[in-house]
Structures are given as structure tokens and as C-alpha cells.
Scaffold this motif. Structure first.
Motif, PDB file in Angstrom:
ATOM      1  N   GLU A 165     -10.741 -13.447  61.478  1.00  0.00           N
ATOM      2  CA  GLU A 165     -11.822 -13.263  60.165  1.00  0.00           C
ATOM      3  C   GLU A 165     -11.155 -12.155  59.534  1.00  0.00           C
ATOM      4  N   ASN A 166     -10.839 -10.999  60.358  1.00  0.00           N
ATOM      5  CA  ASN A 166     -10.804  -9.603  59.608  1.00  0.00           C
ATOM      6  C   ASN A 166      -9.252  -9.912  59.110  1.00  0.00           C
ATOM      7  N   VAL A 167      -8.289 -10.495  59.921  1.00  0.00           N
ATOM      8  CA  VAL A 167      -6.985 -10.588  59.071  1.00  0.00           C
ATOM      9  C   VAL A 167      -7.081 -11.397  58.089  1.00  0.00           C
ATOM     10  N   ILE A 168      -7.628 -12.503  57.945  1.00  0.00           N
ATOM     11  CA  ILE A 168      -7.888 -13.414  56.625  1.00  0.00           C
ATOM     12  C   ILE A 168      -8.405 -12.454  55.470  1.00  0.00           C
ATOM     13  N   TYR A 169      -9.488 -11.715  55.925  1.00  0.00           N
ATOM     14  CA  TYR A 169      -9.982 -10.765  54.755  1.00  0.00           C
ATOM     15  C   TYR A 169      -9.100  -9.686  54.493  1.00  0.00           C
ATOM     16  N   LEU A 170      -8.287  -9.407  55.298  1.00  0.00           N
ATOM     17  CA  LEU A 170      -7.288  -8.159  54.657  1.00  0.00           C
ATOM     18  C   LEU A 170      -6.107  -8.903  54.080  1.00  0.00           C
ATOM     19  N   ILE A 171      -5.476  -9.774  54.345  1.00  0.00           N
ATOM     20  CA  ILE A 171      -4.461 -10.381  53.567  1.00  0.00           C
ATOM     21  C   ILE A 171      -4.910 -11.135  52.526  1.00  0.00           C
ATOM     22  N   MET A 172      -5.994 -12.084  52.654  1.00  0.00           N
ATOM     23  CA  MET A 172      -6.462 -12.680  51.376  1.00  0.00           C
ATOM     24  C   MET A 172      -7.456 -11.914  50.621  1.00  0.00           C
ATOM     25  N   PRO A 173      -7.066 -12.011  49.118  1.00  0.00           N
ATOM     26  CA  PRO A 173      -7.964 -11.460  48.135  1.00  0.00           C
ATOM     27  C   PRO A 173      -9.347 -12.016  48.262  1.00  0.00           C
ATOM     28  N   LYS A 174     -10.134 -11.431  47.465  1.00  0.00           N
ATOM     29  CA  LYS A 174     -11.725 -11.844  47.400  1.00  0.00           C
ATOM     30  C   LYS A 174     -11.768 -13.550  47.077  1.00  0.00           C
ATOM     31  N   GLN A 175     -11.060 -13.669  45.772  1.00  0.00           N
ATOM     32  CA  GLN A 175     -11.123 -14.925  45.179  1.00  0.00           C
ATOM     33  C   GLN A 175      -9.563 -15.308  44.962  1.00  0.00           C
ATOM     34  N   VAL A 176      -9.229 -16.458  45.576  1.00  0.00           N
ATOM     35  CA  VAL A 176      -8.032 -17.207  45.510  1.00  0.00           C
ATOM     36  C   VAL A 176      -8.260 -18.682  44.952  1.00  0.00           C
ATOM     37  N   SER A 177      -7.327 -19.161  43.875  1.00  0.00           N
ATOM     38  CA  SER A 177      -7.450 -20.308  43.626  1.00  0.00           C
ATOM     39  C   SER A 177      -7.007 -21.239  44.591  1.00  0.00           C
ATOM     40  N   GLU A 178      -7.415 -22.382  44.592  1.00  0.00           N
ATOM     41  CA  GLU A 178      -6.969 -23.592  45.624  1.00  0.00           C
ATOM     42  C   GLU A 178      -5.168 -23.562  45.545  1.00  0.00           C
ATOM     43  N   ARG A 179      -4.954 -23.916  44.465  1.00  0.00           N
ATOM     44  CA  ARG A 179      -3.419 -23.693  44.188  1.00  0.00           C
ATOM     45  C   ARG A 179      -2.551 -22.668  44.900  1.00  0.00           C
ATOM     46  N   ARG A 180      -2.934 -21.417  44.829  1.00  0.00           N
ATOM     47  CA  ARG A 180      -2.340 -20.382  45.493  1.00  0.00           C
ATOM     48  C   ARG A 180      -2.737 -20.501  47.099  1.00  0.00           C
ATOM     49  N   LEU A 181      -3.760 -20.881  47.418  1.00  0.00           N
ATOM     50  CA  LEU A 181      -4.268 -20.914  48.654  1.00  0.00           C
ATOM     51  C   LEU A 181      -3.187 -21.891  49.344  1.00  0.00           C
ATOM     52  N   LEU A 182      -2.875 -22.993  48.656  1.00  0.00           N
ATOM     53  CA  LEU A 182      -2.023 -24.183  49.383  1.00  0.00           C
ATOM     54  C   LEU A 182      -0.739 -23.668  49.247  1.00  0.00           C
ATOM     55  N   PHE A 183      -0.310 -22.523  48.433  1.00  0.00           N
ATOM     56  CA  PHE A 183       1.205 -22.057  48.478  1.00  0.00           C
ATOM     57  C   PHE A 183       1.206 -21.163  49.411  1.00  0.00           C
ATOM     58  N   LEU A 184       0.199 -20.224  49.887  1.00  0.00           N
ATOM     59  CA  LEU A 184       0.294 -19.259  50.769  1.00  0.00           C
ATOM     60  C   LEU A 184       0.051 -20.022  52.174  1.00  0.00           C
TER      61      LEU A 184
END
Length: 114
Positions: free
Chosen positions: A92-111
Motif C-alpha cells: 500500500e505504501n509503494v502504491i501511494y508513493l508511485i501513484m498520484p492521488k487521482q489517476v484516470s482509468e485510462r492512465r491507470l490502465l496504461f501504467l
């Protein structure tokens, strides 16, 4: 193609359908594949024509069991490691560190695809 070959292909297709429709039939895909795989090996042994063929089948079974055991050991070790990291909150800490607070579904799929 012999009748045994055709029957083994039918068993493989049934196993594939069992995996695909796991949610519908409520049977775990591991159980389906183990059942049909075991059934296939048993049929190969029972209907082998000569000692050479039986020996080749035995060698193939030994090789398959070794590969399955190695894969199983790797998966158990990986799942144990991930469960430990998850319990400690590391994932969970790594996810919050890497991912910004708000990510669109499109960008999340790309990542995720990276």
C-alpha cells in the motif's frame, strides 16, 4: 488419429471450458485441471501398446511433475512474500508513493500495462 488421441483432445477442451467457466460452475480451476490432467495421464498409461511407449509416457510424466512442482514452489514462495509485504503495509505504501492521488482509468490502465 486414434480414438485415444481424440478422447484426450476432448478432455483438454473440457478442461479449458472448466477454467473459462469457473465462475459459472463454481469449481476451482485448479481442481478442474488436476482432474482432467490426471485422467489424461491415467488413460495414456492404461492404453499404451508396448513397454517402450509406457517408458516414454513415464518419462513424460516425471518431467511434467518436476515442472509442476517447481512452478508450485515458486508460486507458494511468491505468494508468501507478497502476503508478508501486504501485512506490513509495504504494498500500500509503494502504491501511494508511485501513484498520484487521482489517476484516470485510462492512465491507470496504461501504467498497469507497463
Amino acid at each position: 488419429m486414434s480414438a485415444l488421441d481424440a478422447f484426450l483432445i476432448i478432455l483438454a477442451v473440457l478442461a479449458l471450458l472448466g477454467v473459462i467457466f469457473e465462475e459459472v460452475i463454481h469449481i476451482n480451476k485448479a481442481k478442474v485441471t488436476l482432474f482432467f490432467g490426471t485422467m489424461s495421464w491415467m488413460l495414456l498409461f492404461l492404453f499404451s501398446d508396448n513397454a517402450g511407449e509406457t517408458s516414454a509416457i513415464s518419462d513424460g510424466l516425471s518431467e511434467s511433475i518436476a515442472e509442476i512442482a517447481g512452478l508450485w514452489l515458486f508460486l507458494v514462495a511468491a505468494m508468501t512474500f507478497v502476503a508478508y509485504l501486504n501485512k506490513k503495509g509495504m504494498i500500500e505504501n509503494v502504491i501511494y508513493l508511485i501513484m498520484p492521488k487521482q489517476v484516470s482509468e485510462r492512465r491507470l490502465l496504461f501504467l498497469t500495462g507497463l
